[in-house]
Design a protein around this motif. Structure first.
Motif, PDB file in Angstrom:
ATOM      1  N   LYS A 129      64.743   2.515-103.836  1.00  0.00           N
ATOM      2  CA  LYS A 129      63.644   3.463-104.027  1.00  0.00           C
ATOM      3  C   LYS A 129      62.279   2.830-103.754  1.00  0.00           C
ATOM      4  O   LYS A 129      61.250   3.491-103.853  1.00  0.00           O
ATOM      5  CB  LYS A 129      63.650   4.024-105.451  1.00  0.00           C
ATOM      6  CG  LYS A 129      64.839   4.908-105.757  1.00  0.00           C
ATOM      7  CD  LYS A 129      64.732   5.437-107.169  1.00  0.00           C
ATOM      8  CE  LYS A 129      65.886   6.357-107.504  1.00  0.00           C
ATOM      9  NZ  LYS A 129      65.776   6.895-108.875  1.00  0.00           N
TER      10      LYS A 129
ATOM     11  N   ASN B   7      61.015   0.221-105.560  1.00  0.00           N
ATOM     12  CA  ASN B   7      60.438  -0.323-106.795  1.00  0.00           C
ATOM     13  C   ASN B   7      60.728  -1.817-106.925  1.00  0.00           C
ATOM     14  O   ASN B   7      61.810  -2.281-106.580  1.00  0.00           O
ATOM     15  CB  ASN B   7      61.028   0.395-108.012  1.00  0.00           C
ATOM     16  CG  ASN B   7      60.741   1.872-107.999  1.00  0.00           C
ATOM     17  OD1 ASN B   7      59.693   2.302-107.527  1.00  0.00           O
ATOM     18  ND2 ASN B   7      61.667   2.653-108.494  1.00  0.00           N
ATOM     19  N   SER B   8      59.758  -2.574-107.445  1.00  0.00           N
ATOM     20  CA  SER B   8      59.967  -3.988-107.734  1.00  0.00           C
ATOM     21  C   SER B   8      60.830  -4.105-108.981  1.00  0.00           C
ATOM     22  O   SER B   8      60.636  -3.361-109.949  1.00  0.00           O
ATOM     23  CB  SER B   8      58.629  -4.684-107.991  1.00  0.00           C
ATOM     24  OG  SER B   8      57.822  -4.647-106.847  1.00  0.00           O
TER      25      SER B   8
ATOM     26  N   VAL C 135      61.894  -3.004-114.284  1.00  0.00           N
ATOM     27  CA  VAL C 135      61.431  -2.285-113.100  1.00  0.00           C
ATOM     28  C   VAL C 135      59.949  -1.952-113.240  1.00  0.00           C
ATOM     29  O   VAL C 135      59.492  -1.530-114.302  1.00  0.00           O
ATOM     30  CB  VAL C 135      62.222  -0.963-112.917  1.00  0.00           C
ATOM     31  CG1 VAL C 135      61.745  -0.207-111.688  1.00  0.00           C
ATOM     32  CG2 VAL C 135      63.710  -1.234-112.844  1.00  0.00           C
TER      33      VAL C 135
ATOM     34  N   TYR D  21      57.189   0.500-111.188  1.00  0.00           N
ATOM     35  CA  TYR D  21      57.247   1.607-110.230  1.00  0.00           C
ATOM     36  C   TYR D  21      55.901   2.323-110.149  1.00  0.00           C
ATOM     37  O   TYR D  21      55.141   2.361-111.125  1.00  0.00           O
ATOM     38  CB  TYR D  21      58.332   2.610-110.658  1.00  0.00           C
ATOM     39  CG  TYR D  21      58.084   3.190-112.026  1.00  0.00           C
ATOM     40  CD1 TYR D  21      57.333   4.355-112.174  1.00  0.00           C
ATOM     41  CD2 TYR D  21      58.556   2.550-113.173  1.00  0.00           C
ATOM     42  CE1 TYR D  21      57.069   4.868-113.428  1.00  0.00           C
ATOM     43  CE2 TYR D  21      58.298   3.054-114.424  1.00  0.00           C
ATOM     44  CZ  TYR D  21      57.554   4.214-114.555  1.00  0.00           C
ATOM     45  OH  TYR D  21      57.278   4.717-115.802  1.00  0.00           O
TER      46      TYR D  21
ATOM     47  N   THR E 270      53.619   5.658-110.096  1.00  0.00           N
ATOM     48  CA  THR E 270      53.738   7.010-110.649  1.00  0.00           C
ATOM     49  C   THR E 270      53.201   8.013-109.627  1.00  0.00           C
ATOM     50  O   THR E 270      52.529   7.640-108.663  1.00  0.00           O
ATOM     51  CB  THR E 270      52.938   7.157-111.965  1.00  0.00           C
ATOM     52  OG1 THR E 270      51.545   7.050-111.653  1.00  0.00           O
ATOM     53  CG2 THR E 270      53.337   6.104-112.979  1.00  0.00           C
TER      54      THR E 270
ATOM     55  N   TRP F 234      50.679   2.768-112.147  1.00  0.00           N
ATOM     56  CA  TRP F 234      51.932   2.009-112.200  1.00  0.00           C
ATOM     57  C   TRP F 234      52.498   2.008-113.604  1.00  0.00           C
ATOM     58  O   TRP F 234      51.755   1.926-114.579  1.00  0.00           O
ATOM     59  CB  TRP F 234      51.698   0.567-111.750  1.00  0.00           C
ATOM     60  CG  TRP F 234      51.320   0.487-110.310  1.00  0.00           C
ATOM     61  CD1 TRP F 234      50.068   0.657-109.781  1.00  0.00           C
ATOM     62  CD2 TRP F 234      52.189   0.270-109.209  1.00  0.00           C
ATOM     63  NE1 TRP F 234      50.116   0.555-108.417  1.00  0.00           N
ATOM     64  CE2 TRP F 234      51.411   0.305-108.038  1.00  0.00           C
ATOM     65  CE3 TRP F 234      53.556   0.044-109.104  1.00  0.00           C
ATOM     66  CZ2 TRP F 234      51.949   0.127-106.775  1.00  0.00           C
ATOM     67  CZ3 TRP F 234      54.095  -0.154-107.841  1.00  0.00           C
ATOM     68  CH2 TRP F 234      53.295  -0.112-106.690  1.00  0.00           C
TER      69      TRP F 234
ATOM     70  N   TYR G  80      56.275   0.799-116.042  1.00  0.00           N
ATOM     71  CA  TYR G  80      57.411  -0.119-116.061  1.00  0.00           C
ATOM     72  C   TYR G  80      58.514   0.426-116.938  1.00  0.00           C
ATOM     73  O   TYR G  80      58.302   1.332-117.736  1.00  0.00           O
ATOM     74  CB  TYR G  80      57.012  -1.523-116.514  1.00  0.00           C
ATOM     75  CG  TYR G  80      56.602  -1.630-117.962  1.00  0.00           C
ATOM     76  CD1 TYR G  80      57.567  -1.782-118.966  1.00  0.00           C
ATOM     77  CD2 TYR G  80      55.273  -1.588-118.340  1.00  0.00           C
ATOM     78  CE1 TYR G  80      57.196  -1.881-120.299  1.00  0.00           C
ATOM     79  CE2 TYR G  80      54.898  -1.703-119.664  1.00  0.00           C
ATOM     80  CZ  TYR G  80      55.871  -1.846-120.632  1.00  0.00           C
ATOM     81  OH  TYR G  80      55.510  -1.941-121.947  1.00  0.00           O
TER      82      TYR G  80
ATOM     83  N   SER H 250      50.043  -2.734-109.810  1.00  0.00           N
ATOM     84  CA  SER H 250      51.402  -3.179-110.110  1.00  0.00           C
ATOM     85  C   SER H 250      51.376  -4.504-110.869  1.00  0.00           C
ATOM     86  O   SER H 250      52.208  -4.741-111.733  1.00  0.00           O
ATOM     87  CB  SER H 250      52.238  -3.288-108.831  1.00  0.00           C
ATOM     88  OG  SER H 250      51.918  -4.422-108.089  1.00  0.00           O
TER      89      SER H 250
END
Length: 168
Positions: free
Chosen positions: A106, A108-109, A119, A121, A123, A128, A130, A144
């Motif tokens: 997707k 995401n880190s 994670v 991600y 928004t 950002w 988590y 992030s």
């Protein structure tokens, strides 16, 4: 310089309990920008790790350095161990953003650590968030990196006693 309370009548020398330890440089700011504390027992003026000590005969807490905390609590291992834990946390937090974050399908880190899926991600609103496992963080962040650091703080608080995660 604060007065030396070791010589002050009515201030107990033993029987103290540590109720908290605070790292005044926990967020990794440079040493020259740190507002150090002064030990309220001996007057030492450059305390980074503040041991908050309580005594049953006193209403006030004293904020002291490691050596005074050892003497006051008659514990010559606990204060050093608590400081080592905070030092460990500060070093790990400083390296957290440089870890090898993987990227999910997707985009995401994420990191997988000892069974925990962490994670970060974006928004829909452009900020950002988590997630730790299935639990979402309580707020969002402008970048992030800020979300990753908030994730670290939350994850550390939840797992700091987990030996496989933090002992090395």
């Amino acid at each position: 310089m604060t007065a030396n309370r070791w010589d002050t009548a009515g201030v107990p020398h033993k029987g103290w309990t540590c109720v908290d330890v605070i790292d005044l440089r926990a967020d990794g700011e440079p040493a020259d920008e740190t507002d150090y504390a002064t030990c309220q027992m001996c007057g030492n003026e450059k305390i980074r790790y503040v041991h908050v000590m309580a005594h049953p005969a006193l209403d006030e807490h004293l904020e002291v350095g490691c050596v005074c905390a050892e003497k006051m609590s008659d514990d010559y291992e606990g204060p050093k161990r608590r400081e080592a834990t905070l030092r460990n946390r500060a070093v790990r937090r400083a390296r957290w953003l440089r870890r090898k974050w993987r990227v999910s399908a997707k985009g995401n880190s994420f990191l997988n650590l000892e069974g925990y899926n962490l994670v970060v991600y974006p928004t829909k609103a452009g900020s950002w968030g988590y997630k730790i496992g299935g639990r979402f963080g309580g707020r969002t962040y402008p970048t992030s990196s800020e979300a990753k650091l908030a994730l670290f703080d939350d994850f550390w608080a939840a797992t700091k006693d987990h030996p496989k995660l933090w002992s090395s």
